[in-house]
Design a protein around this motif. Structure first.
Motif, PDB file in Angstrom:
ATOM      1  N   GLN A 635       0.816  -1.211   0.000  1.00  0.00           N
ATOM      2  CA  GLN A 635       0.000   0.000   0.000  1.00  0.00           C
ATOM      3  C   GLN A 635       0.848   1.258   0.000  1.00  0.00           C
ATOM      4  O   GLN A 635       0.562   2.215  -0.715  1.00  0.00           O
ATOM      5  N   ILE A 636       1.888   1.285   0.818  1.00  0.00           N
ATOM      6  CA  ILE A 636       2.770   2.455   0.848  1.00  0.00           C
ATOM      7  C   ILE A 636       3.414   2.668  -0.523  1.00  0.00           C
ATOM      8  O   ILE A 636       3.520   3.792  -1.019  1.00  0.00           O
ATOM      9  N   GLU A 637       3.823   1.561  -1.144  1.00  0.00           N
ATOM     10  CA  GLU A 637       4.466   1.664  -2.461  1.00  0.00           C
ATOM     11  C   GLU A 637       3.487   2.100  -3.546  1.00  0.00           C
ATOM     12  O   GLU A 637       3.838   2.862  -4.453  1.00  0.00           O
ATOM     13  N   THR A 638       2.257   1.627  -3.470  1.00  0.00           N
ATOM     14  CA  THR A 638       1.319   1.887  -4.566  1.00  0.00           C
ATOM     15  C   THR A 638       0.598   3.226  -4.452  1.00  0.00           C
ATOM     16  O   THR A 638      -0.001   3.671  -5.433  1.00  0.00           O
ATOM     17  N   ILE A 639       0.616   3.867  -3.273  1.00  0.00           N
ATOM     18  CA  ILE A 639      -0.031   5.181  -3.151  1.00  0.00           C
ATOM     19  C   ILE A 639       0.583   6.151  -4.161  1.00  0.00           C
ATOM     20  O   ILE A 639      -0.116   6.911  -4.830  1.00  0.00           O
ATOM     21  N   ALA A 640       1.908   6.112  -4.275  1.00  0.00           N
ATOM     22  CA  ALA A 640       2.592   6.987  -5.237  1.00  0.00           C
ATOM     23  C   ALA A 640       2.155   6.661  -6.665  1.00  0.00           C
ATOM     24  O   ALA A 640       1.915   7.570  -7.477  1.00  0.00           O
ATOM     25  N   VAL A 641       2.018   5.352  -6.956  1.00  0.00           N
ATOM     26  CA  VAL A 641       1.575   4.938  -8.294  1.00  0.00           C
ATOM     27  C   VAL A 641       0.167   5.442  -8.576  1.00  0.00           C
ATOM     28  O   VAL A 641      -0.147   5.911  -9.674  1.00  0.00           O
ATOM     29  N   VAL A 642      -0.700   5.360  -7.560  1.00  0.00           N
ATOM     30  CA  VAL A 642      -2.081   5.820  -7.707  1.00  0.00           C
ATOM     31  C   VAL A 642      -2.112   7.313  -8.048  1.00  0.00           C
ATOM     32  O   VAL A 642      -2.846   7.751  -8.934  1.00  0.00           O
ATOM     33  N   PHE A 643      -1.298   8.087  -7.348  1.00  0.00           N
ATOM     34  CA  PHE A 643      -1.280   9.528  -7.612  1.00  0.00           C
ATOM     35  C   PHE A 643      -0.753   9.832  -9.014  1.00  0.00           C
ATOM     36  O   PHE A 643      -1.219  10.769  -9.671  1.00  0.00           O
ATOM     37  N   VAL A 644       0.217   9.046  -9.467  1.00  0.00           N
ATOM     38  CA  VAL A 644       0.705   9.233 -10.838  1.00  0.00           C
ATOM     39  C   VAL A 644      -0.411   8.951 -11.839  1.00  0.00           C
ATOM     40  O   VAL A 644      -0.620   9.721 -12.799  1.00  0.00           O
ATOM     41  N   MET A 645      -1.150   7.875 -11.603  1.00  0.00           N
ATOM     42  CA  MET A 645      -2.251   7.526 -12.508  1.00  0.00           C
ATOM     43  C   MET A 645      -3.352   8.589 -12.474  1.00  0.00           C
ATOM     44  O   MET A 645      -3.914   8.953 -13.506  1.00  0.00           O
ATOM     45  N   ILE A 646      -3.635   9.101 -11.287  1.00  0.00           N
ATOM     46  CA  ILE A 646      -4.660  10.152 -11.172  1.00  0.00           C
ATOM     47  C   ILE A 646      -4.186  11.433 -11.863  1.00  0.00           C
ATOM     48  O   ILE A 646      -4.972  12.131 -12.505  1.00  0.00           O
ATOM     49  N   PHE A 647      -2.889  11.731 -11.737  1.00  0.00           N
ATOM     50  CA  PHE A 647      -2.352  12.916 -12.413  1.00  0.00           C
ATOM     51  C   PHE A 647      -2.527  12.793 -13.934  1.00  0.00           C
ATOM     52  O   PHE A 647      -2.902  13.751 -14.614  1.00  0.00           O
ATOM     53  N   ILE A 648      -2.250  11.591 -14.467  1.00  0.00           N
ATOM     54  CA  ILE A 648      -2.426  11.371 -15.908  1.00  0.00           C
ATOM     55  C   ILE A 648      -3.889  11.558 -16.297  1.00  0.00           C
ATOM     56  O   ILE A 648      -4.205  12.167 -17.325  1.00  0.00           O
ATOM     57  N   MET A 649      -4.795  11.088 -15.443  1.00  0.00           N
ATOM     58  CA  MET A 649      -6.221  11.260 -15.711  1.00  0.00           C
ATOM     59  C   MET A 649      -6.610  12.739 -15.644  1.00  0.00           C
ATOM     60  O   MET A 649      -7.422  13.223 -16.431  1.00  0.00           O
ATOM     61  N   PHE A 650      -6.016  13.461 -14.694  1.00  0.00           N
ATOM     62  CA  PHE A 650      -6.268  14.913 -14.596  1.00  0.00           C
ATOM     63  C   PHE A 650      -5.844  15.623 -15.887  1.00  0.00           C
ATOM     64  O   PHE A 650      -6.532  16.533 -16.360  1.00  0.00           O
ATOM     65  N   LEU A 651      -4.710  15.195 -16.427  1.00  0.00           N
ATOM     66  CA  LEU A 651      -4.248  15.802 -17.677  1.00  0.00           C
ATOM     67  C   LEU A 651      -5.276  15.587 -18.787  1.00  0.00           C
ATOM     68  O   LEU A 651      -5.556  16.494 -19.587  1.00  0.00           O
ATOM     69  N   PHE A 652      -5.829  14.383 -18.813  1.00  0.00           N
ATOM     70  CA  PHE A 652      -6.845  14.063 -19.814  1.00  0.00           C
ATOM     71  C   PHE A 652      -8.132  14.865 -19.570  1.00  0.00           C
ATOM     72  O   PHE A 652      -8.759  15.370 -20.498  1.00  0.00           O
ATOM     73  N   ILE A 653      -8.501  15.017 -18.294  1.00  0.00           N
ATOM     74  CA  ILE A 653      -9.757  15.689 -17.947  1.00  0.00           C
ATOM     75  C   ILE A 653      -9.648  17.204 -18.125  1.00  0.00           C
ATOM     76  O   ILE A 653     -10.506  17.837 -18.745  1.00  0.00           O
ATOM     77  N   PHE A 654      -8.573  17.789 -17.553  1.00  0.00           N
ATOM     78  CA  PHE A 654      -8.464  19.257 -17.515  1.00  0.00           C
ATOM     79  C   PHE A 654      -7.682  19.842 -18.687  1.00  0.00           C
ATOM     80  O   PHE A 654      -7.748  21.055 -18.941  1.00  0.00           O
ATOM     81  N   LYS A 655      -6.930  18.971 -19.384  1.00  0.00           N
ATOM     82  CA  LYS A 655      -6.102  19.412 -20.525  1.00  0.00           C
ATOM     83  C   LYS A 655      -5.178  20.569 -20.129  1.00  0.00           C
ATOM     84  O   LYS A 655      -4.971  21.506 -20.882  1.00  0.00           O
ATOM     85  N   SER A 656      -4.642  20.486 -18.908  1.00  0.00           N
ATOM     86  CA  SER A 656      -3.762  21.540 -18.400  1.00  0.00           C
ATOM     87  C   SER A 656      -2.828  20.935 -17.361  1.00  0.00           C
ATOM     88  O   SER A 656      -3.284  20.344 -16.371  1.00  0.00           O
ATOM     89  N   ILE A 657      -1.512  21.080 -17.601  1.00  0.00           N
ATOM     90  CA  ILE A 657      -0.532  20.531 -16.654  1.00  0.00           C
ATOM     91  C   ILE A 657      -0.634  21.241 -15.310  1.00  0.00           C
ATOM     92  O   ILE A 657      -0.639  20.625 -14.246  1.00  0.00           O
ATOM     93  N   SER A 658      -0.723  22.590 -15.373  1.00  0.00           N
ATOM     94  CA  SER A 658      -0.749  23.370 -14.133  1.00  0.00           C
ATOM     95  C   SER A 658      -1.991  23.047 -13.298  1.00  0.00           C
ATOM     96  O   SER A 658      -1.902  22.846 -12.079  1.00  0.00           O
ATOM     97  N   LEU A 659      -3.153  22.977 -13.951  1.00  0.00           N
ATOM     98  CA  LEU A 659      -4.382  22.647 -13.218  1.00  0.00           C
ATOM     99  C   LEU A 659      -4.310  21.240 -12.638  1.00  0.00           C
ATOM    100  O   LEU A 659      -4.789  20.985 -11.526  1.00  0.00           O
ATOM    101  N   SER A 660      -3.716  20.333 -13.367  1.00  0.00           N
ATOM    102  CA  SER A 660      -3.597  18.951 -12.896  1.00  0.00           C
ATOM    103  C   SER A 660      -2.721  18.871 -11.652  1.00  0.00           C
ATOM    104  O   SER A 660      -3.044  18.154 -10.691  1.00  0.00           O
TER     105      SER A 660
END
Length: 793
Positions: A635-660
């Motif tokens: 779990q400790i190891e994968t929390i970072a992975v989860v945030f990376v995946m969510i960040f990629i999804m934010f990029l897709f959703i918001f189409k903005s690096i700064s907003l993500s």
């Protein structure tokens, strides 16, 4: 999209009928719904130690027995008390699933009267045989290396009644086959045919396990009924792993029903207070209940069992579905107030059109958050990840189908003029404007404190802490633990030494040293080994140790009853093994399983000279510790992975690096905050609380998506960041506040549970929701105002 609207609006009755048929089909499966708290749910799938543990159980017998503590006020060996115990034993033995009952009445005695080496080979002495001196027996039970602090307490007023249950041999063999094949699968050594065979075996075990659990529950109920009849002359408490698992299932069942109903009732009350309309109460609650019931039916249909880890899935799905519907209701009411001339169908279309993307994106990110559980390696945790991932998908689909269908069949809602802003959210907007910089300083301090708390996190928990002190299970475990030598078994197996033991005096001394060392540890209770027999033989030989020649004569001459108690469980000629059984004290607040295991292994190999590969530690203590350590690390190891995946999804959703990036920052806080509080309060992570991190991430991300999506829409009006923040707080902030408060209050009800993990789950999930709400209505807008990211139309 038009095809969708035409179906849900123009053919609403047909669509609702089809939806109800689907719901009825899955709800009809609910009678097959199963709960599981067996040892299978407490071990790591594919753990190599598991197959070794199974082989030890096969050689020496199971440690899954029941223990009844029998405590008296006066003399345990008084004739009336012994007669009472005898009748109690007889009634226990009559229970169909009871294999054997062991008490002070039937165990062999060696010092009552004291036996010489020659006497040891004669008729066994016991209270049942009528040839025991009771005065001497009282002293032997309190001081014997075999019985003291094991079968009888040091004060001589408490004894253990050991109840062995009948085994289902076919079921045992199936489990052994499954466990071996799972290890092969973990090492990628299964062919396609073997994979198929494993799935068939797993299905058979699921079916058989349900029958076994019911049978075990019935047996324990019968034993408790018998106990109640004999509580007049003794204080009786039931303990043992089978009782713990059965009672946990009972707690889960009770919480699932009672607290689900309580959550529904409280959320209904809150919705009535917020919206002041029966429509906005019955419809959201109805959709939420149907969603949770459908998921329960899906679990029953797929044969998935709910465990301690996933026991709150029903409440979680209730609130997650409710969250989606509340967003739809708030948006519908907002559009209706701003555009009173719109007809009902147009209002529904506008609501769904504006809310579909943010709700879809929140579902996807929640899916990802729970997806972090899928790589834990622990089957119940993996299943919980799948359950919630499927559940939130069902919640989204049902909400976006049922809401428009029901609304189109009802008359257009009369929306009285109401405030589209709330003093709380408006105050938070003002706070961000005036004290935003102070907020950043306070948050930095909080992050440092939480980080310190996270550094103190551990997975060292005790079974006894799962139950409140006033419960029978806690009182029983405490009494057995303190008076009768501990509760959780740990075993040490020495290979290829059995034959040498009888001839090698140095080896006997070394095993004696190991025994004495284990006995000296504050975490251990009773320690039993072949050295226990040596101590008994030494007493019989005028306190002089026997040499190898006499030992070999005596060991063959011992009566079978004595061998069963002091020889067979600790030395196996067939396997060449010596076995030491240690019971660990759960009441020891300093108990740290991982450290204890390492300390014992290190001392035996380094200080006592045994080669590391010549002995093995086994037992449920090892398996449970392996599972917790694996869970913690994954779990400790994968929390970072989860945030990376969510960040990629934010990029897709918001189409903005700064907003993500800005959206990600505040959503690390709820998870960090919860873990930090747990570390600071010395609340260990366990099977249940470890999942709160995934829930906190999912909730925080949902709020961020809704807020930023609305912020972008409002920004188009005047491109004024400050004004946009105020409008966002007054609109989507309202829905975020309503959903968070409703859900928070719902989960706080779990604080009334008797099951401590459920209490922690409820309280910390509520804290996670509130902290997510505050982070996304304070830190997130402050970061947007500071950075002023480019907002694409």
């Amino acid at each position: 999209m038009n095809v969708f609207f035409n179906f849900v609006l123009k053919k609403a009755l047909l669509g609702l009928t089809l939806l109800l048929l689907v719901a009825v089909f899955f709800i009809a499966q609910i009678p097959d719904f199963q709960l599981d708290a067996s040892s299978d749910s407490l071990v790591l799938e594919g753990d190599k130690n598991l197959s070794y543990y199974q082989s030890i159980k096969k050689n020496y017998g199971s440690d899954d027995y029941l223990v009844i503590s029998y405590q008296v006020e006066d003399n345990l060996l008084a004739p009336t008390q012994l007669n009472h115990l005898k009748k109690f034993r007889q009634d226990l033995a009559k229970i169909n699933q009871v294999k054997s009952v062991t008490t002070i009445l039937d165990v062999p005695l060696f010092r009552s009267p004291p036996l010489s080496l020659i006497d040891l080979t004669g008729e066994s002495i016991s209270i049942d045989n009528g040839n025991a001196n009771l005065a001497l027996a009282n002293d032997e039970f309190k001081n014997s290396p075999l019985y003291a602090n094991n079968l009888v307490s040091k004060d001589g007023k408490t004894t253990a009644v050991l109840v062995a249950l009948r085994d289902n041999q076919k079921f045992k063999e199936l489990r052994e086959s499954r466990d071996k094949m799972r290890i092969q699968r973990a090492n990628n050594k299964l062919s396609d045919d073997q994979q198929l065979k494993l799935k068939i075996i797993e299905k058979q075990i699921l079916k058989n396990a349900t029958a076994q659990s019911k049978l075990q529950a019935q047996t324990i109920a019968q034993i408790r009924t018998t106990i109640s009849r004999y509580s007049d002359k003794a204080h009786l408490f039931l303990g043992g792993l089978p009782m713990i698992t059965t009672d946990i299932v009972a707690y889960i069942s009770s919480d699932l029903i009672i607290f689900s109903l309580a959550v529904i009732g409280l959320m209904s009350l809150i919705l009535a207070i917020i919206f002041k309309s029966i429509r906005w109460v019955i419809m959201p609650i109805g959709i939420s209940i149907v969603s949770a019931l459908i998921m329960t039916g899906v679990l029953a249909y797929l044969g998935w069992k709910v465990t301690v880890i996933s026991s709150n899935f029903f409440s979680l799905l209730l609130v997650m579905t409710l969250s989606v519907v509340i967003h739809l209701v708030v948006r519908y009411r907002e559009i209706a107030q701003l555009n009173p001339e719109l007809d009902s169908n147009q209002l529904i279309k506008d609501t769904l059109s504006q809310m579909f993307k943010p709700c879809l994106f929140t579902t996807l990110t929640t899916f990802v958050a729970f997806g972090s559980l899928l790589i834990s390696g622990i089957r119940p945790v993996i299943d919980f990840g799948w359950m919630m991932s499927i559940g939130v998908t069902i919640a989204l689909i049902l909400s976006f189908l049922a809401f428009p269908m029901i609304m189109s069949l009802l008359p257009k809602a009369k929306i009285e003029k109401h405030k589209t802003e709330l003093s709380v959210t408006t105050s938070l907007a003002k706070f961000v404007e005036k004290f935003g910089h102070h907020l950043l300083v306070v948050l930095i301090i909080f992050v440092i404190g939480a980080g310190f708390g996270v550094s103190k996190l551990s997975v060292e928990n005790r079974f006894i802490d799962y139950f409140k002190k006033d419960t029978e299970i806690n009182q029983g475990l405490t009494l057995i633990d303190k008076k009768l030598g501990g509760t959780i078994p740990l075993e040490i197996i020495f290979d290829d030494l059995a034959e040498d033991y009888w001839f090698d005096e140095d080896l006997r001394d070394e095993i004696h040293e190991v025994h004495q060392y284990l006995d000296s540890l504050q975490e251990t209770g009773k320690v039993l080994s072949i050295d226990t027999l040596m101590q008994l033989l030494t007493q019989a030989n005028n306190n002089e140790a026997l040499n190898g020649f006499f030992l070999n004569i005596i060991r063959f001459q011992l009566p079978e009853s004595a061998k069963t108690q002091v020889l067979y469980p600790y030395l196996s000629e067939d396997n060449g093994q010596l076995r030491i059984v240690i019971r660990i004290r759960e009441t020891n607040k300093e108990l740290k399983r991982g450290e204890l295991i390492d300390k014992i292994q290190r001392h035996i190999s380094t200080n006592l000279g045994f080669k590391p590969d010549s002995f093995h530690l086994s037992g449920m203590l090892i398996l449970y510790n392996n599972m917790l350590q694996s869970l913690f690390e994954s779990q400790i190891e994968t929390i970072a992975v989860v945030f990376v995946m969510i960040f990629i999804m934010f990029l897709f959703i918001f189409k903005s690096i700064s907003l993500s990036i800005l959206a990600l920052i505040p959503n690390t806080l709820p998870s960090l905050f919860i873990l930090g509080i747990m570390g600071l309060l010395n609340i260990p992570l366990d099977l249940m609380t470890i999942t709160i991190s995934a829930i906190a991430i999912g909730i925080g991300v949902d709020n961020a998506i809704h807020y930023i999506h609305r912020f972008k829409d409002e920004f188009k009006k005047d491109k004024d960041y400050m004004a946009t923040m105020y409008r966002s707080h007054a609109s989507i902030g309202l829905a975020m506040f309503y959903t968070s408060i409703t859900v928070t209050m719902g989960f706080l009800i779990l604080a009334l549970s008797n099951f401590i993990p459920s209490i922690y789950f409820g309280v910390f999930t509520a804290i996670a929701m509130l902290s997510a709400l505050l982070a996304n209505l304070t830190l997130l807008p402050k970061l947007i105002l500071m950075v002023k990211p480019k907002i694409n139309p």
